[in-house]
Motif scaffolding. Structure first.
Motif, PDB file in Angstrom:
ATOM      1  N   LEU A  75       4.733  -8.819  -0.778  1.00 60.70           N
ATOM      2  CA  LEU A  75       4.567  -8.271   0.558  1.00 60.70           C
ATOM      3  C   LEU A  75       3.896  -9.328   1.433  1.00 60.70           C
ATOM      4  N   VAL A  76       4.348  -9.470   2.651  1.00 62.84           N
ATOM      5  CA  VAL A  76       3.808 -10.497   3.550  1.00 62.84           C
ATOM      6  C   VAL A  76       3.101  -9.839   4.735  1.00 62.84           C
ATOM      7  N   GLY A  77       2.152 -10.585   5.314  1.00 61.35           N
ATOM      8  CA  GLY A  77       1.445 -10.090   6.496  1.00 61.35           C
ATOM      9  C   GLY A  77       0.497  -8.957   6.217  1.00 61.35           C
ATOM     10  N   VAL A  78       0.015  -8.851   4.967  1.00 63.36           N
ATOM     11  CA  VAL A  78      -0.826  -7.732   4.565  1.00 63.36           C
ATOM     12  C   VAL A  78      -2.297  -8.096   4.738  1.00 63.36           C
ATOM     13  N   THR A  79      -3.093  -7.155   5.230  1.00 65.72           N
ATOM     14  CA  THR A  79      -4.542  -7.360   5.319  1.00 65.72           C
ATOM     15  C   THR A  79      -5.193  -6.994   3.980  1.00 65.72           C
ATOM     16  N   SER A  80      -6.508  -7.028   3.949  1.00 66.00           N
ATOM     17  CA  SER A  80      -7.216  -6.649   2.724  1.00 66.00           C
ATOM     18  C   SER A  80      -7.217  -5.139   2.507  1.00 66.00           C
ATOM     19  N   TYR A  81      -6.756  -4.378   3.491  1.00 65.59           N
ATOM     20  CA  TYR A  81      -6.667  -2.920   3.337  1.00 65.59           C
ATOM     21  C   TYR A  81      -5.408  -2.590   2.551  1.00 65.59           C
ATOM     22  N   LEU A  82      -5.565  -2.239   1.278  1.00 67.32           N
ATOM     23  CA  LEU A  82      -4.444  -2.001   0.380  1.00 67.32           C
ATOM     24  C   LEU A  82      -4.879  -1.032  -0.709  1.00 67.32           C
ATOM     25  N   GLU A  83      -4.096   0.035  -0.930  1.00 65.64           N
ATOM     26  CA  GLU A  83      -4.434   1.020  -1.948  1.00 65.64           C
ATOM     27  C   GLU A  83      -3.160   1.532  -2.627  1.00 65.64           C
TER      28      GLU A  83
END
Length: 545
Positions: free
Chosen positions: A20-28
């Motif tokens: 996945l690209v362009g992802v911030t640290s907000y991930l669950e």
């Protein structure tokens, strides 16, 4: 933003889908077959939350929510129970929350707390209830509510609002509730036994307070198992290295599990910490945290001192341990933190009284603390050095313009010193969300007030103390041009011959260079500057320390 490596199958280790690209640290994780993540817009504002199904193309991900108001940003977190994800949209004064059931991500987001201007909510989950921490103008230090999962409009007050105690955060366990609060400027932890998950929540009884060993200290949350009776928390003070404790919520016993090793024969009993109170110009009592060696300090005005300050964003600068600071303490320095208005140490009103059109309270509080320490013979003007970073660098720049005679040396790290120009430009990252912190200078009232304290706009033809200013070339929060502009104006206008140094780190951002040794090198440079300003650098013929 970053690229997220593709997930792997836990059994075969085979890659599932593409990165996945362009992802911030907000991930669950949302169950075993989906991910929820957040992306940012052009001004680095987290603005969209997405649902990604493993094995599918990222282009087919569904956008669960798009926050179009550029004064709001999104965040994402999982409940301690791991049954729900919470997506919040927040500005400086408003926060509302959606929830996503992990077992049914296809159902999408549901509103848990509605969007109401001035109402700030944070949520947790346990059993059949959501727990809601709610703050407003009326309940400025927050209250704690609970509501059934199947009827979120039916709320019960568990902990009412109190003007003298601020609810900072909560942590839920299967059988317990932990409440992190602040009272008289100090953090506290109180634990409560909860009824069975299928029983109604009406009131909380039998709160048990955790006891701490120092007069001033820092307490933080650590990862704890939801199903256990053991609360794990971190602890440190100005003389106590970082520790990890396990606290049994059933018996009230604390067990030290780990303490950071400090080399060089460190002995905490050789140092003294204390809390003092200075009186501000309007009579407000300002707390000061202090540490010094037990036997070396004379308190006759001859001791060198470093006074640190911040005072913005409701951030609490709690008195924690820093091993490199021993280099100063063992040279006879006194170190102090001024817990000035604009921070959050004394509750929400403490913050409100140090922002917008009351921002100058931050600066006059700091000056009052400096004058108090001089009056009580902790130091003298000739021995007092000051330091602040970022918004704390704004503090340093402002007080240097206001009272340059009060200090011998000053360190301003990545300082936010060109307040007016920056806040007039909404294309700069963070500017739009910051209008609720500093004010919108496109409005005349805020423009002239901000101009009256913005450090760059108030440099004068006067004597200044020795000054060190640092910047990061890749800083997205305070562009390097701000401190550079401040230094250039000082060089042009100041009337003294004291040192004025500008160091721009070419490979760092807002938080200086990464790496343990690089950070130690930065501390060493800062301390060397202070020692030189105080004429404490050993000569070539002296014994080296």
């Amino acid at each position: 933003m970053r690229s997220l490596s593709a997930p792997c199958c836990s059994e075969t280790r085979a890659v599932v889908g593409k990165p996945l690209v362009g992802v911030t640290s907000y991930l669950e994780w949302a169950g075993n077959e989906a991910l929820v993540y957040i992306t940012m817009d052009a001004i680095l504002r987290p603005d969209k939350v997405w649902l990604h199904k493993l094995g599918s193309e990222q282009s087919s991900d569904s956008c669960l929510y798009h926050e179009k108001d550029d004064m709001f940003s999104l965040d994402l977190g999982a409940s301690e129970s791991e049954k729900f994800l919470f997506i919040a949209s927040e500005s400086k004064i408003t926060r509302f929350v959606f929830y996503l059931e992990v077992s049914k991500p296809e159902d999408g987001l549901r509103v848990l707390t509605p969007r109401i201007n001035g109402i700030d909510t944070s949520v947790s989950h346990r059993g059949n209830h959501f727990f809601i921490q709610r703050r407003s103008d009326e309940f400025f230090n927050s209250e704690l509510l609970a509501c059934p999962v199947d009827n979120t409009s039916e709320t019960t007050v568990l902990i009412p609002h109190r003007a003298s105690v601020k609810i900072q955060d909560i942590q839920l366990f299967s059988d317990h509730l932990v409440v992190y609060e602040r009272e008289q400027g100090l953090p506290t932890i109180t634990t409560y036994r909860l009824p069975a998950v299928d029983e109604p929540l009406i009131t909380l009884q039998g709160g048990q307070a955790v006891q701490f060993i120092d007069p001033v200290y820092l307490v933080g949350q650590s990862e704890s198992q939801f199903s256990t009776n053991i609360l794990r928390f971190s602890y440190s003070s100005l003389r106590t290295p970082p520790c990890v404790y396990d606290y049994d919520m059933s018996t009230g016993e604390s067990v030290l599990k780990k303490i950071e090793t400090v080399l060089g024969g460190f002995d905490a009993s050789n140092y003294v910490t204390e809390r003092k109170w200075a009186t501000a110009s309007d009579g407000t009592q300002i707390p000061i945290s202090i540490v010094h060696q037990k036997n070396l300090v004379k308190l006759d005005g001859s001791d060198p001192m470093l006074l640190y300050g911040y005072g913005s964003y409701e951030i609490c600068i709690d008195p924690d341990f820093k091993a490199s600071r021993l280099s100063l303490l063992d040279r006879g320095f006194i170190f102090a933190i001024a817990h000035i208005r604009g921070g959050g140490e004394m509750g929400r009103q403490w913050y409100e009284n140090g922002k917008f059109l009351k921002k100058k309270n931050t600066f006059t509080d700091f000056i009052a603390c400096a004058e108090f320490l001089i009056e009580k013979k902790y130091c003298s003007k000739e021995k007092l050095c000051i330091e602040g970073r970022s918004a704390g660098g704004l503090l340093i720049g402002a007080v240097l313009n206001m009272r340059p005679d009060l200090f011998k040396a000053a360190v301003a790290g990545v300082p936010f010193v060109d307040v007016l120009t920056t806040m007039l430009d909404p294309s700069i990252p963070l500017t739009t969300s910051e209008w609720e912190e500093w004010g919108d200078p496109r409005k005349e009232e805020f423009y002239f007030y901000m101009k009256s304290y913005s450090p760059v706009d108030n440099v004068q033809a006067q004597n200044y103390p020795n000054i060190l200013v640092t910047a990061g070339l890749h800083d997205p929060r305070v562009m390097y041009s701000e401190p550079a502009k401040f230094v250039a104006k000082l060089r042009d206008m100041k009337t003294d011959g004291n040192d004025l140094l500008f160091k721009c780190e070419l490979s760092a951002g807002h938080f200086s260079k990464s790496g343990r040794f690089e950070r130690l090198q930065e501390d060493a440079m800062t301390y060397a500057f202070i020692l030189k300003a105080l004429d404490m650098i050993p000569t070539s013929g002296s014994a080296q320390n």
